[in-house]
Design a protein around this motif. Structure first.
Motif, short mmCIF file in Angstrom:
data_model
loop_
_atom_site.label_atom_id
_atom_site.label_comp_id
_atom_site.label_asym_id
_atom_site.label_seq_id
_atom_site.Cartn_x
_atom_site.Cartn_y
_atom_site.Cartn_z
N ASP A 138 29.30 37.99 39.94
CA ASP A 138 30.11 36.81 39.67
C ASP A 138 30.99 37.02 38.44
OD1 ASP A 138 28.88 35.55 41.79
OD2 ASP A 138 27.37 34.58 40.54
N TYR A 139 30.39 37.56 37.37
CA TYR A 139 31.15 37.74 36.13
C TYR A 139 32.26 38.77 36.32
CZ TYR A 139 32.45 38.50 31.32
OH TYR A 139 33.18 38.60 30.17
N ILE A 140 31.95 39.85 37.01
CA ILE A 140 32.96 40.88 37.24
C ILE A 140 34.12 40.34 38.08
CG2 ILE A 140 33.35 42.97 38.61
CD1 ILE A 140 32.45 43.50 35.78
N ALA A 141 33.83 39.45 39.00
CA ALA A 141 34.90 38.84 39.80
C ALA A 141 35.91 38.15 38.90
CB ALA A 141 34.31 37.86 40.81
N MET A 142 35.41 37.39 37.93
CA MET A 142 36.30 36.68 37.02
C MET A 142 37.04 37.65 36.08
SD MET A 142 36.28 33.47 37.81
CE MET A 142 36.43 34.21 39.45
N GLU A 143 36.36 38.71 35.67
CA GLU A 143 37.01 39.73 34.83
C GLU A 143 38.18 40.38 35.58
OE1 GLU A 143 36.82 41.26 31.88
OE2 GLU A 143 35.32 39.98 30.96
N ARG A 144 37.92 40.75 36.83
CA ARG A 144 38.97 41.42 37.60
C ARG A 144 40.12 40.47 37.89
NH1 ARG A 144 39.15 45.82 41.24
NH2 ARG A 144 41.33 46.44 41.18
N LEU A 145 39.80 39.23 38.17
CA LEU A 145 40.82 38.21 38.36
C LEU A 145 41.73 38.15 37.14
CD1 LEU A 145 40.25 34.58 39.61
CD2 LEU A 145 41.29 34.96 37.40
N TYR A 146 41.12 38.13 35.97
CA TYR A 146 41.89 38.05 34.72
C TYR A 146 42.79 39.27 34.55
CZ TYR A 146 42.97 37.65 29.75
OH TYR A 146 43.63 37.58 28.55
N ASP A 147 42.24 40.46 34.86
CA ASP A 147 43.00 41.69 34.70
C ASP A 147 44.28 41.69 35.54
OD1 ASP A 147 41.44 42.95 32.83
OD2 ASP A 147 40.21 44.03 34.28
N VAL A 148 44.14 41.33 36.82
CA VAL A 148 45.31 41.38 37.69
C VAL A 148 46.29 40.26 37.34
CG1 VAL A 148 44.13 42.53 39.58
CG2 VAL A 148 44.15 40.04 39.51
N TYR A 149 45.78 39.14 36.86
CA TYR A 149 46.66 38.05 36.43
C TYR A 149 47.49 38.49 35.22
CZ TYR A 149 48.14 33.51 34.62
OH TYR A 149 48.89 32.46 34.15
N GLN A 150 46.83 39.08 34.24
CA GLN A 150 47.51 39.50 33.02
C GLN A 150 48.47 40.65 33.25
OE1 GLN A 150 46.99 36.69 31.09
NE2 GLN A 150 47.12 38.19 29.45
N SER A 151 48.19 41.47 34.26
CA SER A 151 49.05 42.64 34.49
C SER A 151 50.47 42.24 34.89
CB SER A 151 48.44 43.52 35.59
OG SER A 151 48.60 42.92 36.87
N GLY A 152 50.60 41.08 35.54
CA GLY A 152 51.92 40.64 35.99
C GLY A 152 52.46 41.47 37.14
N ALA A 153 51.61 42.31 37.74
CA ALA A 153 52.07 43.21 38.80
C ALA A 153 52.26 42.50 40.13
CB ALA A 153 51.09 44.37 38.96
N TYR A 154 51.65 41.31 40.26
CA TYR A 154 51.70 40.61 41.55
C TYR A 154 52.20 39.18 41.35
CZ TYR A 154 48.78 44.60 42.49
OH TYR A 154 48.31 45.89 42.55
N ASP A 155 52.93 38.71 42.35
CA ASP A 155 53.43 37.34 42.30
C ASP A 155 52.36 36.33 42.68
OD1 ASP A 155 56.20 38.15 41.76
OD2 ASP A 155 56.14 38.95 43.79
N LEU A 156 51.44 36.75 43.54
CA LEU A 156 50.34 35.88 43.98
C LEU A 156 49.09 36.72 44.16
CD1 LEU A 156 49.12 33.22 45.11
CD2 LEU A 156 50.00 33.91 47.36
N VAL A 157 47.99 36.26 43.60
CA VAL A 157 46.69 36.90 43.79
C VAL A 157 45.77 35.91 44.49
CG1 VAL A 157 44.71 38.01 42.69
CG2 VAL A 157 47.00 38.29 41.70
N VAL A 158 45.29 36.30 45.66
CA VAL A 158 44.33 35.48 46.41
C VAL A 158 42.95 36.08 46.18
CG1 VAL A 158 43.66 34.57 48.66
CG2 VAL A 158 46.08 34.95 48.14
#
Length: 396
Positions: A138-158
Motif C-alpha cells: 500500500d505504501y509503495i503504491a502511494m510512493e510510486r504515484l507521487y514519483d510519476v506525478y512529480q516527474s511531469g512526464a504524463y498528462d494523466l496517471v490512472v
C-alpha cells in the motif's frame, strides 16, 4: 435518478484530471476498468496517459498484450489500438509496481549513508517485511504515484489501487508511516540501541529472548528498526507530500464496484469515507450490470407473450427443423424453466437497480458521475475488449 451522462462529460472528467485513483474491493474488475479508462483517454485526448497498476495478479499485462510489465514503464503499441478498430489521439503507457525493487530505491534515497542503506537491505527482517507485509505494498503504491506525478512526464496517471479488504488502506498508508515513527513500539525497540545504560540493562533480556526465539531474532529486529529510524525525516516529509498530492484539485477518485451484496456494501462505505476525508470523488462505476433493456424486454415478454407460446409452437419448431417432436409434457417443462429464468432476470435487475439507486444517492452531494458498464461473459483479455469497455461506459 442521476442525469444521463454523455461521452463528452466523461472525457471532460478525464481531461481535467492529472491523477485518477481507482478504488474498490477485490474482484470487481478494478484493474480492467483502470486500463479501460486509460485507453479511453489515450484514444480521444491528445495526452500521454500512464496506467499504473499495483495489482499483484499481473492481469493488466495480459489485457494490454504486453510481454512483460514491471517497475519500468512500457508503451502500448499503437498497433494494438488499430487492431481494436480505433486510432489513438494520444499515447498509452503501463507499469506495474515491483514492491521489493521500489522499497530498495526508497532505502537508498532516504538512508543517511550508503553503508546504512546496505545494512538495512541485508537485514533478514527487511526482506520479510517488504515481501510479506501487506501494507508495504500500500505504501509503495502511494510512493510510486507521487514519483510519476512529480516527474511531469504524463498528462494523466490512472492508478489501480491494490485489492484489499479495506480499500482505504492504500490511501491511509502515508499517515500510517508517519504514525509509525511516532509510535511507542518503535521507541521501545530502538531505545536500547540509543542508550548505553539501557542497553547494558537489557542485554540479559535480549540474550534470553534470542535463545527462545532463535539466533539473534530480537537483536535483528532491534537493529533493523534502529537503522530504519535514521531515515525518519525523509519518510515523514515524503508522507506529507503524498497526502498533499492526494488532496490536489487535479487528483480525482473513482470507485468501481459490482452490484452484488458485499461489493456494493464496500462501495457505499468507501464513497462515504472518501467524501468525509474531502477527497475529490469523480465517478462511481458499476461494473458487470445486467442491461436494463434486457430486463425491460423480458418483463414485457412475461406480461404479454406467455399465453402466445405453448407446446404446439415448440412442436412446430421441432418439426420445421426436422427434429423428433417433443411431447406436450416435455414442452411444458421447457417452457416452465424458460419462464422461471426470465423471472429471475427481471428480479435480479430490479435488485441491481435498487442498489445502484442507493449508491447514486451516497455520492450525489459530491456531484460525481454515476457510470455503468454492462455485463459481458468471459474475461477481457485483449486491447479490443479494453477499448470496448471504455467506450461502453454510460451514465444513468
Amino acid at each position: 435518478m442521476t442525469q444521463q451522462l454523455d461521452s463528452s462529460q466523461l472525457l471532460s472528467m478525464l481531461d481535467s484530471s492529472k491523477l485518477l485513483v481507482v478504488c474498490g474491493s477485490g474482484g470487481v474488475g478494478k484493474t480492467t476498468m483502470s486500463a479501460a479508462l486509460g485507453a479511453l483517454a489515450a484514444t480521444h485526448l491528445h495526452k500521454k496517459v500512464l496506467v499504473l497498476t499495483v495489482d499483484p495478479a499481473r492481469r493488466l499485462a495480459d489485457a494490454l498484450g504486453l510481454q512483460a510489465i514491471g517497475n519500468a514503464v512500457v508503451q502500448v503499441d499503437a498497433k494494438a489500438f488499430n487492431e481494436a478498430g480505433v486510432v489513438p489521439q494520444g499515447q498509452l503507457f503501463a507499469a506495474m509496481i515491483d514492491t521489493k525493487a521500489s522499497w530498495d530505491d526508497l532505502i537508498h534515497r532516504h538512508a543517511p549513508t550508503p553503508a546504512i542503506a546496505q545494512r538495512v537491505l541485508a537485514n533478514a527482517l527487511y526482506t520479510n517485511l517488504t515481501e510479506r507485509f501487506v501494507h508495504s505494498h500500500d505504501y509503495i503504491a502511494m510512493e510510486r504515484l507521487y514519483d510519476v506525478y512529480q516527474s511531469g512526464a504524463y498528462d494523466l496517471v490512472v492508478v489501480d489501487t491494490p485489492p484489499s479488504r479495506n480499500a482505504l488502506d492504500v490511501l491511509d498508508a502515508p499517515k500510517r508511516m508517519r504514525d509509525f515513527f511516532d509510535s511507542r513500539l518503535l521507541q521501545l525497540l530502538t531505545t536500547p540501541a540509543q542508550s548505553r545504560v539501557v542497553s547494558l540493562m537489557s542485554k540479559p533480556f535480549f540474550q534470553v529472548a534470542d535463545r527462545i526465539l532463535g539466533a539473534r531474532f530480537l537483536s535483528s529486529i532491534t537493529e533493523f528498526f534502529t537503522l530504519f529510524r535514521t531515515m525518519e525525516k525523509g519518510f515523514v516529509e515524503r508522507a506529507n507530500k503524498v497526502e498533499s498530492v492526494l488532496r490536489n484539485t487535479e487528483t480525482r477518485f473513482a470507485v468501481v464496484t459490482t452490484l452484488e451484496v458485499a461489493p456494493a456494501f464496500e462501495a457505499e462505505y468507501l464513497l462515504t469515507e472518501l467524501q468525509s476525508r474531502s477527497f475529490s470523488l469523480a465517478a462511481l462505476i458499476a461494473n458487470r450490470v445486467l442491461p436494463l433493456s434486457l430486463a425491460n424486454q423480458t418483463s414485457a415478454a412475461l406480461a404479454n407473450d406467455r399465453s402466445l407460446v405453448g407446446p404446439e409452437m415448440l412442436q412446430a419448431a421441432a418439426a420445421a427443423a426436422g427434429l423428433p417432436a417433443p411431447s406436450t409434457a416435455q414442452c411444458e417443462r421447457v417452457l416452465a424453466t424458460l419462464w422461471r429464468a426470465a423471472q429471475d432476470v427481471v428480479a435480479a435487475s430490479a435488485v441491481e437497480q435498487s442498489r445502484l439507486d442507493k449508491l447514486s444517492h451516497s455520492c450525489s452531494k459530491s456531484g460525481a458521475n454515476v457510470l455503468t458498464a454492462q455485463y459481458v461473459s468471459g474475461e477481457i483479455t485483449d486491447m479490443k475488449g479494453i477499448v470496448a469497455l471504455g467506450e461502453s461506459l454510460s451514465g444513468r
